[in-house]
Design a protein around this motif. Structure first.
Motif, PDB file in Angstrom:
ATOM      1  N   ASP A  11       1.383  -1.340   0.128  1.00  5.89           N
ATOM      2  CA  ASP A  11      -0.124  -0.136  -0.281  1.00  5.89           C
ATOM      3  C   ASP A  11       1.190   1.770  -0.341  1.00  5.89           C
ATOM      4  O   ASP A  11       1.651   1.514   1.035  1.00  5.89           O
ATOM      5  N   ARG A  12       1.193   1.860  -0.961  1.00  7.31           N
ATOM      6  CA  ARG A  12       2.018   3.071  -1.190  1.00  7.31           C
ATOM      7  C   ARG A  12       1.142   4.256  -0.721  1.00  7.31           C
ATOM      8  O   ARG A  12       2.617   5.015  -0.167  1.00  7.31           O
ATOM      9  N   VAL A  13       0.514   4.141  -0.250  1.00  6.63           N
ATOM     10  CA  VAL A  13       0.121   5.991   0.511  1.00  6.63           C
ATOM     11  C   VAL A  13       0.106   5.538   1.784  1.00  6.63           C
ATOM     12  O   VAL A  13       1.060   6.254   2.833  1.00  6.63           O
ATOM     13  N   PHE A  14      -0.274   4.267   2.381  1.00  4.40           N
ATOM     14  CA  PHE A  14       0.569   4.182   3.692  1.00  4.40           C
ATOM     15  C   PHE A  14       1.852   3.914   4.000  1.00  4.40           C
ATOM     16  O   PHE A  14       1.943   4.786   5.092  1.00  4.40           O
ATOM     17  N   ALA A  15       2.602   2.848   2.923  1.00  4.07           N
ATOM     18  CA  ALA A  15       4.350   3.447   3.465  1.00  4.07           C
ATOM     19  C   ALA A  15       4.372   4.730   3.322  1.00  4.07           C
ATOM     20  O   ALA A  15       5.317   4.638   3.953  1.00  4.07           O
ATOM     21  N   GLN A  16       3.740   5.162   2.815  1.00  2.00           N
ATOM     22  CA  GLN A  16       4.781   6.827   2.006  1.00  2.00           C
ATOM     23  C   GLN A  16       4.202   7.148   3.767  1.00  2.00           C
ATOM     24  O   GLN A  16       5.443   7.754   4.347  1.00  2.00           O
ATOM     25  N   PHE A  17       2.966   7.255   3.753  1.00  2.00           N
ATOM     26  CA  PHE A  17       3.072   8.342   5.388  1.00  2.00           C
ATOM     27  C   PHE A  17       3.412   7.496   6.623  1.00  2.00           C
ATOM     28  O   PHE A  17       4.522   7.975   7.554  1.00  2.00           O
ATOM     29  N   VAL A  18       4.330   5.810   6.640  1.00  2.00           N
ATOM     30  CA  VAL A  18       5.032   5.770   7.203  1.00  2.00           C
ATOM     31  C   VAL A  18       6.011   5.897   7.358  1.00  2.00           C
ATOM     32  O   VAL A  18       6.530   6.042   8.259  1.00  2.00           O
ATOM     33  N   ARG A  19       6.879   6.193   6.364  1.00  2.00           N
ATOM     34  CA  ARG A  19       8.253   6.190   6.071  1.00  2.00           C
ATOM     35  C   ARG A  19       8.349   7.648   6.577  1.00  2.00           C
ATOM     36  O   ARG A  19       9.282   7.877   6.966  1.00  2.00           O
ATOM     37  N   LEU A  20       7.251   8.431   5.988  1.00  2.00           N
ATOM     38  CA  LEU A  20       8.191  10.425   6.461  1.00  2.00           C
ATOM     39  C   LEU A  20       7.434  10.349   8.020  1.00  2.00           C
ATOM     40  O   LEU A  20       8.377  10.903   8.539  1.00  2.00           O
ATOM     41  N   THR A  21       6.998   9.548   8.647  1.00  2.00           N
ATOM     42  CA  THR A  21       6.566  10.290   9.967  1.00  2.00           C
ATOM     43  C   THR A  21       8.248   9.549  10.796  1.00  2.00           C
ATOM     44  O   THR A  21       8.565  10.169  11.552  1.00  2.00           O
ATOM     45  N   LEU A  22       8.327   8.298  10.120  1.00  2.00           N
ATOM     46  CA  LEU A  22       9.870   7.599  11.151  1.00  2.00           C
ATOM     47  C   LEU A  22      10.674   8.914  10.276  1.00  2.00           C
ATOM     48  O   LEU A  22      11.834   8.720  11.800  1.00  2.00           O
ATOM     49  N   LEU A  23      10.498   8.879   9.290  1.00  2.00           N
ATOM     50  CA  LEU A  23      11.680  10.186   8.950  1.00  2.00           C
ATOM     51  C   LEU A  23      11.972  11.312  10.145  1.00  2.00           C
ATOM     52  O   LEU A  23      13.261  12.027   9.573  1.00  2.00           O
ATOM     53  N   GLU A  24      10.685  12.027  10.787  1.00  5.13           N
ATOM     54  CA  GLU A  24      10.862  12.924  11.611  1.00  5.13           C
ATOM     55  C   GLU A  24      11.964  12.493  12.836  1.00  5.13           C
ATOM     56  O   GLU A  24      12.265  13.312  13.361  1.00  5.13           O
ATOM     57  N   LYS A  25      12.268  11.621  13.064  1.00  5.98           N
ATOM     58  CA  LYS A  25      13.214  10.647  14.364  1.00  5.98           C
ATOM     59  C   LYS A  25      14.369  10.143  13.754  1.00  5.98           C
ATOM     60  O   LYS A  25      15.157   9.966  14.621  1.00  5.98           O
TER      61      LYS A  25
END
Length: 192
Positions: A11-25
């Protein structure tokens, strides 16, 4: 290269959400669709789109909107949808508050209470976290049972028993932190 985290989802949309969230930290986060998993310290598996036969070494978080946590599941499991803060907290990427309230420590399956860490069993932690996720709103015993043990658990008293265990650990000073709300279930008071 060893990534800080790898998101495994089709699920590309979900994967991008998780990726961008984790990139905050985190410094390096990649996405894989499941055929080949790069080396990483943490993995987030979207069980709705990919069910691995075996899991790699590292911290594992499994997410699903369609299924409940299987009994005796050895990895961290959470239901979708989830908020950014919840995702970061599940990996321990948010500094716990050092106040008087309750703060979850997902990586150690424990709770910080007034600056003191209280270890919990995996089942106690799953129940605590289900209450925590719900904010200070009541959540029914039936919903808690489904989240922690799955729909097929025949033991109707499991929630009551584990609420009792949690109260013994989280209320050593006599201050009520888990309330029974008549006809609505249980409610966790975070800031008490």
């Amino acid at each position: 290269m060893i990534y800080d985290a790898c998101v495994v989802s089709r699920d590309r949309v979900f994967a991008q959400f998780v990726r961008l969230t984790l990139l905050e930290k985190l410094d390096s986060v990649t996405v894989a669709e499941g055929s080949h998993l790069p080396a990483a310290h943490r993995y987030v598996f979207d069980l709705d789109t990919f069910a691995p036969e075996s899991y790699p070494a590292g911290e594992i978080l499994c997410l699903s909107r369609k299924q409940f946590c299987p009994p005796n599941f050895p990895y961290l499991f959470a239901s979708r949808p989830l908020r950014k803060a919840r995702l970061l907290a599940l990996f321990g990427l948010i500094e716990p508050e050092r106040g008087d309230g309750l703060t979850p420590f997902p990586e150690r399956k424990s709770v910080l209470l007034a600056g003191r860490e209280i270890p919990l069993s995996p089942t106690e932690y799953a129940l605590f976290y289900a209450l925590w996720e719900n904010g200070e709103e009541p959540i029914s015993a039936e919903t808690l049972r489904e989240i922690v043990w799955g729909k097929d658990n025949p033991d109707k008293n499991a929630v009551n028993l584990y609420i009792h265990y949690l109260r013994r650990k989280l209320e050593p000073d006599g201050v009520k932190r888990i309330l029974s709300v008549r006809g609505r279930g249980y409610r966790l008071l975070r800031g008490v």
